[in-house]
Scaffold this motif. Sequence first.
Motif, PDB file in Angstrom:
ATOM      1  N   SER A  30       0.803  -1.227   0.000  1.00 50.37           N
ATOM      2  CA  SER A  30       0.000   0.000   0.000  1.00 50.37           C
ATOM      3  C   SER A  30       0.830   1.268   0.000  1.00 50.37           C
ATOM      4  CB  SER A  30      -0.930   0.020   1.221  1.00 50.37           C
ATOM      5  OG  SER A  30      -0.171   0.033   2.419  1.00 50.37           O
ATOM      6  N   ALA A  31       2.123   1.185   0.248  1.00 55.42           N
ATOM      7  CA  ALA A  31       2.977   2.371   0.330  1.00 55.42           C
ATOM      8  C   ALA A  31       4.166   2.214  -0.607  1.00 55.42           C
ATOM      9  CB  ALA A  31       3.461   2.583   1.757  1.00 55.42           C
ATOM     10  N   ASP A  32       4.642   3.334  -1.110  1.00 52.85           N
ATOM     11  CA  ASP A  32       5.783   3.348  -2.023  1.00 52.85           C
ATOM     12  C   ASP A  32       6.931   4.119  -1.380  1.00 52.85           C
ATOM     13  OD1 ASP A  32       7.535   3.270  -4.105  1.00 52.85           O
ATOM     14  OD2 ASP A  32       6.440   4.679  -5.387  1.00 52.85           O
ATOM     15  N   PRO A  33       7.959   3.431  -0.909  1.00 50.05           N
ATOM     16  CA  PRO A  33       9.080   4.131  -0.265  1.00 50.05           C
ATOM     17  C   PRO A  33       9.937   4.943  -1.242  1.00 50.05           C
ATOM     18  CG  PRO A  33       9.550   1.786  -0.450  1.00 50.05           C
ATOM     19  CD  PRO A  33       8.126   1.963  -0.879  1.00 50.05           C
ATOM     20  N   LEU A  34       9.683   4.812  -2.539  1.00 45.80           N
ATOM     21  CA  LEU A  34      10.449   5.571  -3.531  1.00 45.80           C
ATOM     22  C   LEU A  34       9.664   6.774  -4.055  1.00 45.80           C
ATOM     23  CD1 LEU A  34      11.851   2.572  -5.616  1.00 45.80           C
ATOM     24  CD2 LEU A  34      12.999   3.822  -3.788  1.00 45.80           C
ATOM     25  N   GLN A  35       8.527   7.060  -3.478  1.00 49.72           N
ATOM     26  CA  GLN A  35       7.666   8.100  -4.021  1.00 49.72           C
ATOM     27  C   GLN A  35       8.336   9.462  -4.015  1.00 49.72           C
ATOM     28  OE1 GLN A  35       3.917   8.361  -2.032  1.00 49.72           O
ATOM     29  NE2 GLN A  35       3.133  10.008  -3.332  1.00 49.72           N
ATOM     30  N   ASP A  36       9.029   9.804  -2.935  1.00 48.94           N
ATOM     31  CA  ASP A  36       9.676  11.112  -2.875  1.00 48.94           C
ATOM     32  C   ASP A  36      10.797  11.243  -3.895  1.00 48.94           C
ATOM     33  OD1 ASP A  36      11.040   9.122  -1.443  1.00 48.94           O
ATOM     34  OD2 ASP A  36      12.143  10.622  -0.286  1.00 48.94           O
ATOM     35  N   LEU A  37      11.478  10.122  -4.186  1.00 44.38           N
ATOM     36  CA  LEU A  37      12.570  10.181  -5.160  1.00 44.38           C
ATOM     37  C   LEU A  37      12.050  10.210  -6.593  1.00 44.38           C
ATOM     38  CD1 LEU A  37      15.158   7.682  -3.597  1.00 44.38           C
ATOM     39  CD2 LEU A  37      15.107  10.183  -3.439  1.00 44.38           C
ATOM     40  N   ASN A  41      13.753  16.272  -8.612  1.00 48.79           N
ATOM     41  CA  ASN A  41      14.443  16.858  -9.766  1.00 48.79           C
ATOM     42  C   ASN A  41      15.950  16.776  -9.633  1.00 48.79           C
ATOM     43  OD1 ASN A  41      11.990  17.658 -10.980  1.00 48.79           O
ATOM     44  ND2 ASN A  41      11.927  19.523  -9.717  1.00 48.79           N
ATOM     45  N   SER A  42      16.405  15.950  -8.707  1.00 48.06           N
ATOM     46  CA  SER A  42      17.834  15.822  -8.473  1.00 48.06           C
ATOM     47  C   SER A  42      18.531  15.209  -9.691  1.00 48.06           C
ATOM     48  CB  SER A  42      18.079  14.939  -7.249  1.00 48.06           C
ATOM     49  OG  SER A  42      19.454  14.736  -7.040  1.00 48.06           O
ATOM     50  N   PRO A  43      19.715  15.720 -10.054  1.00 45.54           N
ATOM     51  CA  PRO A  43      20.418  15.171 -11.226  1.00 45.54           C
ATOM     52  C   PRO A  43      20.854  13.715 -11.037  1.00 45.54           C
ATOM     53  CG  PRO A  43      21.801  16.755 -10.028  1.00 45.54           C
ATOM     54  CD  PRO A  43      20.438  16.866  -9.452  1.00 45.54           C
ATOM     55  N   ASN A  44      21.068  13.298  -9.798  1.00 47.27           N
ATOM     56  CA  ASN A  44      21.456  11.897  -9.536  1.00 47.27           C
ATOM     57  C   ASN A  44      20.284  11.088  -9.025  1.00 47.27           C
ATOM     58  OD1 ASN A  44      21.342  13.281  -7.133  1.00 47.27           O
ATOM     59  ND2 ASN A  44      23.004  12.112  -6.177  1.00 47.27           N
ATOM     60  N   LYS A  45      19.114  11.371  -9.566  1.00 46.31           N
ATOM     61  CA  LYS A  45      17.884  10.714  -9.140  1.00 46.31           C
ATOM     62  C   LYS A  45      17.971   9.200  -9.286  1.00 46.31           C
ATOM     63  CE  LYS A  45      13.043  10.456 -10.655  1.00 46.31           C
ATOM     64  NZ  LYS A  45      12.010  11.090 -11.506  1.00 46.31           N
TER      65      LYS A  45
END
Length: 510
Positions: A30-37, A41-45
């Motif tokens: 139910s949750a996505d721990p990668l949602q914030d990433l 807009n970070s260049p090393n996303k």
Amino acid sequence: MASFILRRLLVSVLIIIAASFLMYMLVAYSADPLQDLRSSNSPNKTQLINARIQLLQLDVVPPLRWLLWLGGAAKCLIPFANACDLGSTISNAKVTDILPQALGSTVQLVTVALILAILLGVTIGIVTALRQYSGLDNVVTFLSFFLYSLPAFLVAVLLKEFVAIGFNNFLAHPVIPWWVALIIGIVAGLIWQSLIGGDRRRRLITFVVSTVATAGVLLLMSVMNWFLFPGLGPVVMIILIGATVIGTTALISGLQNRRALIAAGITGAVSLVCYFALQPLFDVSTVGTIVILAIVSIIVSLAIGWFVGGYDRGQNMRIAVIVAIVSGFFIIVDRFMQAWPQYFQDTNGRPIATVGSSTPGLDGDMWVTGLDTFTHLLLPTIALLLISFASYTRYSRAGMLEVLNQDFIRTARAKGLPERTVVVRHAFRNMLIPITTLVAFDVGALLGGAIITEKVFAIPGMGSLFNLGLSRGDLNPVMAYFLVIAAMAILFNFLADLAYAALDPRVRVR
């Protein structure tokens, strides 16, 4: 008994394993721990996403990931191995490092609230049951339902506004007008006359004395600037310890039991001597010193009860211990009050805190730091107390009324036993049986953290740990929260089963 304990432990372990699997699957899907990433807009996303996937093992399907987590959690059962592994957070912090701090903050918060809720709730519940349908009973019933229906966040906000901010503003010019003291005195008089009861003349005398005494004390405190330089002092200490001696003896054995009264009186006298003699030691004391003094006082009080003896030596020992504990509490409170001026100065005249669990950068001895902890936990403790108090009051009243209508109580009264003996020795013990169940559930729930209360007062406890982890999709802190709560709930329900056997002789494990 041994086989019963083993069966309960085995069933409890199976329940925790099954419930942890369900909890893990629900949160993982139910949750996505990668949602914030993903929205970054970070260049090393890409590198950040890959690093987090590797850190949290997100490339492994949730059922297999749960097995890995379960293997690390099982290592927590190995004593002295220091191998406990509950995973890492999104911020790459070990869960085993942040969990003790969160649990400690929650334990500090809920312990006093739970103890006070039980003591006050059970006491007032018994009094209202003995005064069924009286004015006191009706008022307490109304207040209990009113407090029980209040949302936690509303209670917290009102306490911050009217207790913390209002009292801090009052301390700038701590003067109580005569009309305010009179109003408070009238309210106190109404409460006391309801508690003591009796005929109209007795109620009127109680009301007048309570009103005058309360208003007089408040005006005296205002004149003496007590709110800035508080303290109990020798006179008040003598009155409090004397009242403790008489009240404890009257409640447990009756004042006609001279040996019990002598044991309580000797213990009270020793406590007064210690109050004057230990003041220099308190200036250099630590927590360890207070613990040692507490142990010594209990041992001495037990010895006093033993040597006074009598036909009920165990009762005299219990009375002496209670007097020693209550008197020691008064002595410690007086010493904390003596540190108030220093703490008031360190907090710039705003001692009652509204957020956090401590004042950053505060430097002081045990008494100053203890006051800091007290002022930070005061409001959230009151918020939890008001809500829990209501349920304990209703359960205690209902339980006492049920017990008082049973045959063995009528038999005890028919034998001519004093009402104090009937209530304290017979009815009280049986009334505690349903309360035991309520306490067992409350302890597990409160150790989970009061999520709303901790949020309002910014306390980094278990509730905050769970709320933050769930909002970020951070699975490992959520599972650590679940593990603690599940273990505590099972443990205290098991202790409740054992308490049933101690309180009710009819309950036995065969």
